[in-house]
Design an enzyme around this catalytic site. Sequence first.
Site, PDB file in Angstrom:
ATOM      1  N   ASP A 185      -4.476   5.830  11.469  1.00 51.28           N
ATOM      2  CA  ASP A 185      -3.489   5.360  10.502  1.00 51.28           C
ATOM      3  C   ASP A 185      -2.255   6.254  10.614  1.00 51.28           C
ATOM      4  O   ASP A 185      -2.249   7.400  10.149  1.00 51.28           O
ATOM      5  CB  ASP A 185      -4.066   5.409   9.081  1.00 51.28           C
ATOM      6  CG  ASP A 185      -3.081   4.899   8.034  1.00 51.28           C
ATOM      7  OD1 ASP A 185      -1.912   4.615   8.395  1.00 51.28           O
ATOM      8  OD2 ASP A 185      -3.469   4.787   6.859  1.00 51.28           O
TER       9      ASP A 185
ATOM     10  N   HIS B  89       0.380   5.177   6.640  1.00 51.71           N
ATOM     11  CA  HIS B  89       0.315   5.793   5.304  1.00 51.71           C
ATOM     12  C   HIS B  89       0.428   7.315   5.418  1.00 51.71           C
ATOM     13  O   HIS B  89       0.518   7.849   6.518  1.00 51.71           O
ATOM     14  CB  HIS B  89      -1.005   5.392   4.633  1.00 51.71           C
ATOM     15  CG  HIS B  89      -1.111   3.901   4.454  1.00 51.71           C
ATOM     16  ND1 HIS B  89      -1.867   3.112   5.271  1.00 51.71           N
ATOM     17  CD2 HIS B  89      -0.510   3.082   3.572  1.00 51.71           C
ATOM     18  CE1 HIS B  89      -1.746   1.842   4.901  1.00 51.71           C
ATOM     19  NE2 HIS B  89      -0.918   1.794   3.867  1.00 51.71           N
TER      20      HIS B  89
ATOM     21  N   SER C  67       0.812  -1.216   0.000  1.00 55.32           N
ATOM     22  CA  SER C  67       0.000   0.000   0.000  1.00 55.32           C
ATOM     23  C   SER C  67       0.853   1.278   0.000  1.00 55.32           C
ATOM     24  O   SER C  67       0.350   2.353  -0.310  1.00 55.32           O
ATOM     25  CB  SER C  67      -0.957  -0.006   1.189  1.00 55.32           C
ATOM     26  OG  SER C  67      -0.255  -0.300   2.377  1.00 55.32           O
TER      27      SER C  67
END
Length: 439
Positions: free
Chosen positions: A407, A410, A157
């Site tokens: 998160d 990311h 990702s």
Amino acid sequence: MGATSPLKGQSQSHSLTKKFLPYALYALLSIALFRLYFHPFPLPQSTTEQLPHNNRIILTTSSSSPPISFSEEEEVDNETTCDYTNGRWVHDKMGPLYNGTTCGTIKDGQNCILHGRPDLGYLYWKWQPSQCKLPRFDPNTFFHLLSNKHLAFVGDSMARNQLESLLCMLATASNPNLVYRDGEDNKFRRWHFASHNITISVYWSPFLVRGVEKSKTGPDHNELFADSVDERWGADLDHIDLIVLSIGHWFLHPAVYYEGGSVLGCHYCPGLNYTEIGFYDVMRKAIKTALKTIIEKKGANGNRIDVFLTTFSPSHFDGEWDKAGACPKTKPYKEGEKMLEGMDADMRAIEVEEMGAAKANAKQFEGMRLEILDVTKLSLMRPDGHPGPYMYPFPFANGVRERVQNDCVHWCLPGTIDTWNQILLEVIRRWSFQSRREE
Ligand SMILES: *[C@@H]1O[C@H](CO)[C@@H](O)[C@H](O)[C@H]1NC(C)=O
Ligand SMILES: *[C@@H]1O[C@H](CO)[C@@H](O)[C@H](O)[C@H]1NC(C)=O
Ligand SMILES: *[C@@H]1O[C@H](CO)[C@@H](O)[C@H](O)[C@H]1NC(C)=O
Ligand SMILES: *[C@@H]1O[C@H](CO)[C@@H](O)[C@H](O)[C@H]1NC(C)=O
């Protein structure tokens, strides 16, 4: 290369227990975070129309691109290399090239402004390398240098995060057409910029090598085959001119490793009666296998390729991952405030070493260019760049809750990760300068 590796000596001086204790900790954390980060949203039913399973791109007449003058370019730094590793974040009034509404490809969980992230200071910083100037990303330079080429991002990702940043910056100058899409959650996609006949694609391949991902129906852990590349991208190498590899976080998860048809060992697999071997050596093998395959497959056919390996992207969990303030900082760390150490440093060191070995291997062929995209340190300095709770829309709309998912892995788009592509383009620009000089 490798003489300064922080890995050297560690395995000798630490007892086995000490060596493997961190693996167990990473594994426990990663089990908790696994679904959160890698499948944070319910998987869409396949309502999205599947584009034809076809690699060919049918070209409409491509309008000729305006000639780009290099006179401007020659005024800037014309050295062929620069060390982007060391530097500092400095204020930048200009801000990002794009916003979350102008670019249609940002994954929801990374579209922080759209999700109501209130502070915007994190958008106004630029990386200033100690040795050279890093120019602002110029889409037209990219189009000029990559026309008629196919650039592929391959990895997890983070590869996708970097790809979406690049597409958003390019989309400010020319429209990408999505020409191919496959896999749940948009794992395989391809765009074409008709204006310059540039193809950009993304391949989901979190280990680079062949693997089976943990799933509800499949194994309860990942399975990796360290000696063969994942053919989802390997089979397309003939059509790829520039490849960017980006992996790391998936290696933390529980896994069983295979090599040469037998079990090599495992990482965090209680109950399976395999030897715990940690994940560093297997990540090294996976990178080695991938780079070797790319170089030798292209080289054997007399073809050339440019290869980048994006180094490990550090996460920033200051507190508990499910509490509001998991990565609450709104400013970069100051110089010297945060050291590159531990797993972040070890992962990066493996990547730097394997890239060094691959460069030596590539010398047997003409025209292979390989470079590490060393983003670990500059990203480590940006605890403010993650979505945090804004991975979900307006997480505090009903007041601040006790538990909220964060998160801190990311990167918000626009944001920190745009710098990775700024460096990517600058390395390519310097390569082209170098080859013109050698002509
Ligand atoms: C780099 O640019 C400077 C001036 O801009 C010039 O004097 C120098 O010769 C250039 N170096 C090379 C290697 O082209
Ligand atoms: C995003 O950018 C577009 C084009 O530059 C602009 O019209 C729009 O107002 C911007 N949106 C936000 C939320 O800044
Ligand atoms: C367009 O780019 C591809 C590589 O991505 C190349 O094979 C093809 O020849 C190019 N087409 C033209 C018309 O230049
Ligand atoms: C675990 O593996 C060892 C060595 O391969 C074997 O001797 C032992 O019987 C195995 N234990 C179980 C519970 O299968």
